[in-house]
Design an enzyme around this catalytic site. Structure first.
Site, short mmCIF file in Angstrom:
data_model
loop_
_atom_site.label_atom_id
_atom_site.label_comp_id
_atom_site.label_asym_id
_atom_site.label_seq_id
_atom_site.Cartn_x
_atom_site.Cartn_y
_atom_site.Cartn_z
N GLU A 174 -3.51 -6.21 -3.92
CA GLU A 174 -4.92 -6.01 -3.83
C GLU A 174 -5.29 -4.60 -4.41
OE1 GLU A 174 -5.90 -3.23 -1.80
OE2 GLU A 174 -3.89 -3.49 -1.15
N GLU A 317 -1.40 -2.67 -3.39
CA GLU A 317 -1.07 -3.18 -4.66
C GLU A 317 -0.12 -4.47 -4.52
OE1 GLU A 317 0.21 -0.18 -7.45
OE2 GLU A 317 -1.44 1.09 -6.95
#
Length: 355
Positions: A174, A317
């Site tokens: 994310e 991430e």
């Protein structure tokens, strides 16, 4: 029937016959029974997920969902919201940490804009924007119910597309400045733990700013009154668009019998929400690492999942999740290539599995 309900109904338990066959294979290898620990558990689970005694991970992907958060108006992050868009450009150019790790492990990176403020969406990013950032949850619901469902459906669609392309395992990632705030809020609502116990420094807040962040989360929960028995209500009121989309990825992958690797606290909050929507999806989840964000440990305990790694990470991430890929591949390589006791002319230490 709506897409969410249809997807939930398609989720089934892993194949027990394939799991027993894999366990028997492991028991025949030239090693003490169970001596490869979590690697053996991963191999057995992957066999059940794929429904075959010789599972493969020929294609892997990291799904990075991106969204902005109105609650950043309250000063809950050490970085401005503009960094979300800057990092999305970094993903496209291959310069982010997740790009480096994905290249190292032979994984694809799928970046989806489900709710950033960046306009236009850069080429190379899948544009499925529901809206440009959530509302400030300290003043009212972060999203409407319709927006929440649309974001979840976006995640389901993404998972289905990747599964159709032959992706066998999806790591969750994310990008969204401020997203540890809704993650902590969701964690508090779902677990009943105090906000102060669950809230960490995120991007690196000092103590005074951390105290202010805790107060903002407590205010958001008090104002919105999310119902812990209704996961969709919790996501809509104190969640985020990228978190909702990750819920969809988890459910969509489970429906297609694809393994999912959880990263840190944001993906952990999505995982618990998905589990509350449909408990059977847990069988498809793997916990990659233990983040230093305090809510992450509680989330994994609620899910009953053990993290593979303890590296003191808190980047996001999907970086921690990507590190699980070589461990999964190692588990399957061992089952494929190790000699058995029979190969050495020795008796089998374990009986044949029951039919």
């Amino acid at each position: 029937m709506d897409i969410l309900q249809q997807t939930i109904e398609q989720i089934t338990q892993p194949d027990q016959i394939s799991m027993r066959a894999m366990q028997h294979r492991l028991n025949q290898l030239t090693k003490p029974l169970g001596s490869l620990g979590e690697l053996e558990h991963m191999a057995v689970r992957l066999a059940g997920i794929q429904g075959k005694p010789d599972p493969k991970l020929e294609r892997k992907a990291v799904v990075v969902m991106c969204g902005d958060h109105g609650v950043t108006e309250e000063g809950v992050s050490a970085y401005p919201s503009a960094v979300t868009g800057l990092m999305m450009g970094n993903f496209v150019r291959g310069g982010a940490a997740i790009n480096v790790l994905s290249r190292q492990f032979g994984a694809e990176v799928c970046v989806v804009d489900v709710g950033s403020r960046l306009d236009p969406t850069p080429e190379g990013i899948v544009n499925r924007k529901v809206r440009g950032g959530t509302n400030n949850m300290a003043k009212g619901p972060a999203m409407s119910g319709a927006e929440t469902l649309e974001a979840i459906q976006t995640g389901i669609k993404t998972a289905h597309e990747l599964a159709d392309q032959g992706i066998a395992v999806m790591a969750l990632g994310e990008m969204g400045i401020g997203n540890t705030t809704p993650s902590s809020a969701m964690s508090a609502v779902f677990t009943g733990r105090s906000v102060s116990e669950l809230t960490g420094t995120g991007t690196g807040l000092e103590q005074a700013a951390l105290n202010a962040k805790i107060a903002v989360i407590e205010k958001a929960i008090r104002i919105n009154k999310p119902d812990p028995a209704d996961p969709l209500d919790v996501i809509a009121k104190v969640g985020g668009l990228e978190i909702a989309a990750l819920v969809g990825v988890i459910l969509g992958a489970a429906a297609r019998k694809v393994a999912v690797v959880i990263d840190g606290v944001i993906t952990g909050a999505a995982a618990l929400a998905a589990f509350r929507l449909e408990p059977r999806c847990k069988a498809y989840m793997f916990a990659s690492h233990l983040s230093v964000e305090p809510a992450h440990r509680i989330l994994l305990e609620e899910l009953g999942l053990r993290p593979l790694l303890h590296l003191g990470m808190r980047l996001g991430e999907g970086t921690g999740a990507a590190l699980a890929f070589p461990l999964m591949e190692a588990a399957l390589k061992l089952t494929d290539e190790m000699a058995t006791f029979a190969d050495l002319g020795l008796p089998s230490p374990a009986p044949e599995p029951e039919a």
